[in-house]
Design a protein around this motif. Structure first.
Motif, short mmCIF file in Angstrom:
data_model
loop_
_atom_site.label_atom_id
_atom_site.label_comp_id
_atom_site.label_asym_id
_atom_site.label_seq_id
_atom_site.Cartn_x
_atom_site.Cartn_y
_atom_site.Cartn_z
N GLY A 60 -0.85 -1.86 -5.13
CA GLY A 60 -0.91 -2.83 -4.05
C GLY A 60 -2.15 -3.70 -4.13
N ILE A 61 -2.38 -4.47 -3.06
CA ILE A 61 -3.53 -5.38 -3.05
C ILE A 61 -4.77 -4.72 -2.46
CG2 ILE A 61 -2.02 -7.39 -2.83
CD1 ILE A 61 -2.96 -7.58 0.10
N VAL A 62 -4.62 -3.61 -1.75
CA VAL A 62 -5.76 -3.01 -1.07
C VAL A 62 -6.64 -2.24 -2.05
CG1 VAL A 62 -6.47 -1.39 0.73
CG2 VAL A 62 -4.51 -2.89 1.10
N PHE A 63 -6.03 -1.54 -2.98
CA PHE A 63 -6.81 -0.72 -3.91
C PHE A 63 -7.81 -1.57 -4.71
CE2 PHE A 63 -7.40 1.41 -8.02
CZ PHE A 63 -7.98 2.60 -7.58
N PRO A 64 -7.41 -2.70 -5.30
CA PRO A 64 -8.41 -3.53 -6.01
C PRO A 64 -9.54 -4.00 -5.10
CG PRO A 64 -6.20 -4.21 -6.61
CD PRO A 64 -6.05 -3.25 -5.47
N LEU A 65 -9.22 -4.28 -3.84
CA LEU A 65 -10.27 -4.70 -2.91
C LEU A 65 -11.27 -3.57 -2.67
CD1 LEU A 65 -8.18 -6.69 -0.26
CD2 LEU A 65 -9.67 -7.62 -2.04
N LEU A 66 -10.76 -2.34 -2.56
CA LEU A 66 -11.67 -1.20 -2.38
C LEU A 66 -12.48 -0.95 -3.63
CD1 LEU A 66 -9.43 1.32 -0.38
CD2 LEU A 66 -11.30 -0.10 0.47
N VAL A 67 -11.90 -1.16 -4.81
CA VAL A 67 -12.66 -1.03 -6.05
C VAL A 67 -13.80 -2.04 -6.08
CG1 VAL A 67 -12.55 -1.34 -8.56
CG2 VAL A 67 -10.74 -0.08 -7.38
N GLU B 96 0.85 -1.18 0.00
CA GLU B 96 0.00 0.00 0.00
C GLU B 96 0.89 1.23 0.00
OE1 GLU B 96 -0.71 0.34 4.75
OE2 GLU B 96 -1.71 -1.24 3.63
N ARG B 97 0.32 2.35 -0.39
CA ARG B 97 1.08 3.59 -0.35
C ARG B 97 0.80 4.31 0.95
NH1 ARG B 97 -0.21 7.91 -4.83
NH2 ARG B 97 -2.03 8.24 -3.51
N ARG B 98 1.82 4.80 1.56
CA ARG B 98 1.67 5.54 2.81
C ARG B 98 1.34 6.99 2.55
NH1 ARG B 98 0.81 1.77 6.56
NH2 ARG B 98 2.47 0.24 6.65
N ASP B 99 0.84 7.65 3.52
CA ASP B 99 0.61 9.09 3.44
C ASP B 99 1.95 9.78 3.18
OD1 ASP B 99 0.35 11.91 4.82
OD2 ASP B 99 -1.68 11.19 4.37
N ARG C 144 -6.39 8.29 -3.20
CA ARG C 144 -5.59 9.34 -2.58
C ARG C 144 -4.74 8.81 -1.43
NH1 ARG C 144 -4.04 12.98 -5.27
NH2 ARG C 144 -3.51 14.11 -3.37
N TYR C 145 -5.13 7.68 -0.83
CA TYR C 145 -4.37 7.19 0.32
C TYR C 145 -3.98 5.72 0.20
CZ TYR C 145 -9.00 5.49 1.82
OH TYR C 145 -10.23 4.89 1.88
N VAL C 146 -4.28 5.08 -0.93
CA VAL C 146 -3.92 3.68 -1.13
C VAL C 146 -3.22 3.55 -2.48
CG1 VAL C 146 -4.77 1.33 -1.42
CG2 VAL C 146 -5.82 2.82 0.27
N SER C 147 -2.12 2.85 -2.50
CA SER C 147 -1.37 2.65 -3.74
C SER C 147 -2.18 1.80 -4.72
CB SER C 147 -0.04 1.96 -3.45
OG SER C 147 0.59 1.60 -4.66
N ARG C 148 -2.22 2.24 -5.96
CA ARG C 148 -2.93 1.48 -6.98
C ARG C 148 -2.21 0.20 -7.36
NH1 ARG C 148 -5.59 5.84 -11.22
NH2 ARG C 148 -6.34 7.33 -9.65
#
Length: 748
Positions: A147-154, A13-16, A141-145
């Motif tokens: 990483g694995i978190v961004f697709p989960l949020l999508v 993930e991308r950090r702030d 804006r706060y999660v790296s595209r």
């Protein structure tokens, strides 16, 4: 390195950007790549499912006008009778809502797209897609595209924004106001916080936020909350007083404009008789509203889930406020959560008396989805988007919210099929009702699906069939025999019934409702029917359903038809059956006559209107019943005499009432003029000997939506000891439109 890839492995993930800590990486690049691609595939499946829901909703859109659309079209006809009246109609209230922007969409649908509702449904789905896009944009804006978190949020946003529980709003064009008001609310908070800028919104972007707030008000009454909440969010996030006062001042102007119209969305009259029971009822309504469509036994599960999430959101917002957190993305989520909760409060003020079940209406699922979507995005921000110094503490707040939202999303996924089944059935019923509209036939089984008040429907339908771009849609479809390809198919009628009815535009005309069961070669499937007499189209119809295939009689189909006239007995009628494959099957039948509808002891009011009214004495009257306690619009018959109704200001009112009538000598029938609301009737009427002695006769009348009829009691079946009869009415319906009224009795 912030975001992207590193030599050690794949970034999770991308950090702030304010964080100096190293990004979290997988120990093995291979495992990291596999995990990322799995989550991307999951996101792809979720987006594909969202597209499927949108395509299905568009294909199953309700084509004819439905419920409030008739009122809106009636108001349009009345206003446009005068020069420049359409402009007054544009800003006039619909109930307590000023739906100016939705009415612009209505005008485009009628005058550009022929009034088929397709443009409205397409617009609804497009606006909902824009809401999903904004949610994903904020998450980025706060999660790296990478990483694995961004697709989960999508995947999470796609599933919620296009959850099938919103089918009522997705398939009914009038509901564009429900998606518009929350879209404009999201835009207002988005531009007000400027998450794509440098953290501080310029005045030009803030002006866009103010415009979006006004647009929200011009979409639905709850849009009045957007500008005041925008000022609150700007203040709490450290914005300048100039912007706060601008939002509050403009919100006050919108509020004054709305209140000056005489209809308030705040329903302050409920406080006149305030009680603890009212507060408890409103709280329950609010929780069911926010927990929709999660139900469980007695709606407990949805209420518990909503209560836990509300409490936890309160802690999270308190932490943001007292911790003086300024991240604009988080405050966009907070603004939307507060907007939905405020909308739920407004709805509860005016509708909690309709019972908690009313809060489960499919129309409220869209605000509920926004509540859960932004709660989930806020939880993800707490876990991933804060600085390293506070992230460990923030996760204590983010993880519980994430668990609640995860359960909600799983519930939606596992309860989707029921909504497809329900609305496909509704689509079939609305199509049959549309066929009746085209042939100007009142079908008692289906016409009420679209609108219960036939008088209003007649006026609007008469206008639509003769004027404007909607005329082609609402007139009988043309059928030419010559170019049709006839196919030799074995088929026959096993059941046929033609019932005499009246016209919708012309109530004095004789029409026919056709019902039948036909047996056809299993290799073919019928889709529609055309009835022809002497080379003229008598009517049209279609298939209701296939008869249970497990029965011995295979290839049976239940069909319907609507005839614009009744031919003479013995007339030969040609039947043309369109097949699912190319071509038509043809045949003939001989008309043997139409049956008059049997309503038993219910007759039209006009048939007894000349009888004198009888005086009566009120024996028992519970609080629901009152003189003229029904909608004023049904008191337009001057010969009714004294009228009592159970509505008395709210559909939820229930209760009993008894009256005592002295009969004239020799009377054989007691007649009670009667009417119901547009909802499913829930009233029982009993006539018998005074004092509960002797025999009695009861009637549970069918729907008589805002049109007077008369209940006829045969006195010869009663063992009357004198000439006194007591009539008892028990009205127990608490849902929308469940009320009843009666007028002065008569006898003959």
């Amino acid at each position: 390195m912030e975001g992207g890839f590193q030599s050690e492995g794949l970034v999770l993930e991308r950090r702030d950007t304010r964080s100096s800590s190293k990004p979290v990486v997988f120990a093995s690049p291979r495992i990291g790549r596999v995990a990322v691609w799995c989550t991307r595939m999951l996101a792809g499946v979720a987006v594909a499912y969202a597209l499927y829901v949108a395509i299905w909703a568009y294909a199953n859109a309700v084509v004819p006008l439905y419920w409030d659309q008739w009122d809106n079209q009636s108001a349009y006809i009345a206003y446009t009778a005068n020069p420049e009246g359409w402009l007054r109609w544009l800003f006039a209230l619909h109930n307590e809502h000023r739906i100016t922007i939705p009415r612009l969409f209505f005008l485009a649908d009628v005058h550009v797209f022929g009034g088929s509702n397709r443009f409205l449904v397409f617009s609804i789905l497009t606006v909902q897609g824009l809401c999903a896009w904004l949610g994903v944009r904020l998450a980025a804006r706060y999660v790296s595209r990478s990483g694995i978190v961004f697709p989960l949020l999508v995947a999470f946003v796609a599933i919620l924004c296009f959850a099938a529980c919103q089918m009522e709003n997705f398939t009914w064009g009038f509901q564009i106001q429900f998606v518009l008001v929350f879209f404009f609310g999201l835009l207002a908070f988005y531009f007000g916080q400027s998450p794509d800028g440098n953290g501080s919104a310029g005045w030009m972007r803030y002006i866009l936020a103010l415009v979006a707030g006004v647009a929200a008000y011009l979409s639905m009454a709850n849009g009045l909350l957007v500008l005041p909440l925008l000022g609150v969010v700007v203040f709490l996030s450290g914005g300048g007083w100039g912007r706060v006062l601008a939002a509050w001042s403009l919100g006050a102007i919108m509020g004054w404009w709305h209140l000056s119209s005489g209809q308030s969305p705040f329903h302050l009259d409920v406080f006149s008789g305030w009680s603890v029971d009212d507060a408890f009822s409103m709280a329950n309504y609010l929780l069911v509203y926010l927990g929709s469509p999660v139900r469980g036994e007695s709606l407990v599960l949805g209420r518990v889930l909503a209560l836990c999430t509300l409490v936890w959101n309160s802690f999270v917002i308190g932490r943001l406020v007292f911790g003086r957190r300024r991240d604009p993305v988080a405050w966009v989520f907070v603004g939307m959560i507060l907007f939905v909760v405020g909308s739920a409060f407004l709805t509860a003020f005016g509708r909690h008396e309709l019972s908690m079940l009313q809060a489960t209406s499919g129309r409220y699922s869209t605000p509920a989805v926004h509540f859960w979507m932004h709660t989930g995005l806020l939880a993800a921000w707490l876990c991933l988007g804060t600085s390293s110094g506070s992230r460990s503490r923030d996760r204590w707040f983010g993880v519980p919210s994430g668990v609640l939202v995860f359960y909600y999303a799983v519930y939606l996924l596992t309860h989707q099929q029921g909504y497809f089944d329900h609305y496909s059935g509704f689509k079939k019923r609305s199509d049959i009702a549309m066929e009746a509209l085209r042939q100007d036939v009142h079908d008692p089984d289906y016409s009420g699906v679209l609108y219960p008040r036939m008088q209003d429907m007649r006026a609007v339908l008469g206008w639509m069939r003769t004027e404007g771009s909607m005329a082609e849609l609402y007139q009988p479809q043309k059928f030419e025999v010559d170019p049709v390809n006839q196919v030799a198919v074995d088929w026959e009628w096993t059941e046929v019934l033609v019932t005499k009815t009246m016209g919708l535009v012309d109530p004095d005309a004789s029409r026919g409702v056709f019902r039948g069961v036909l047996r056809m070669d299993r290799a073919y499937v019928p889709s529609s029917l055309v009835f022809i007499v002497d080379q003229s189209v008598l009517g049209s119809g279609g298939v209701i359903s296939e008869v249970d295939a497990t029965c011995p009689e295979a290839g049976l189909w239940e069909v319907h038809g609507h005839w614009n006239t009744l031919p003479p007995k013995g007339q030969t009628i040609s039947v043309w059956i369109k097949l699912d494959r190319e071509g038509y099957a043809t045949g003939e039948m001989e008309f043997s006559g139409a049956e008059a509808p049997d309503r038993g002891n219910v007759v039209p009011f006009a048939s007894i209107d000349g009888l004198p009214t009888l005086p009566f004495e009120v024996v028992c009257q519970e609080s629901a019943w009152a003189v003229n306690g029904c909608f004023p619009s049904v008191l337009n018959v001057p010969t009714l005499g004294e009228v009592w109704g159970s509505w008395n200001g709210a559909d939820a009112h229930t209760g009993k009432m008894s009256i005592r009538v002295v009969l004239p000598r020799g009377a054989r029938e007691l007649i009670l003029p009667f009417i119901t609301g547009p909802g499913k009737p829930c009233v029982a009427v009993r006539a018998g000997n005074s004092g509960d002695k002797g025999s009695c006769v009861g009637i549970e009348p069918e729907s008589m939506p805002e049109e007077w009829h008369a209940l006829v009691f045969d006195l010869r079946s009663l063992d009357l000891s004198d000439d006194v009869v007591e009539i008892e009415l028990n009205e127990s319906g608490k849902e929308w439109g469940q009320w009843a009224a009666f007028a002065a009795p008569r006898a003959r």
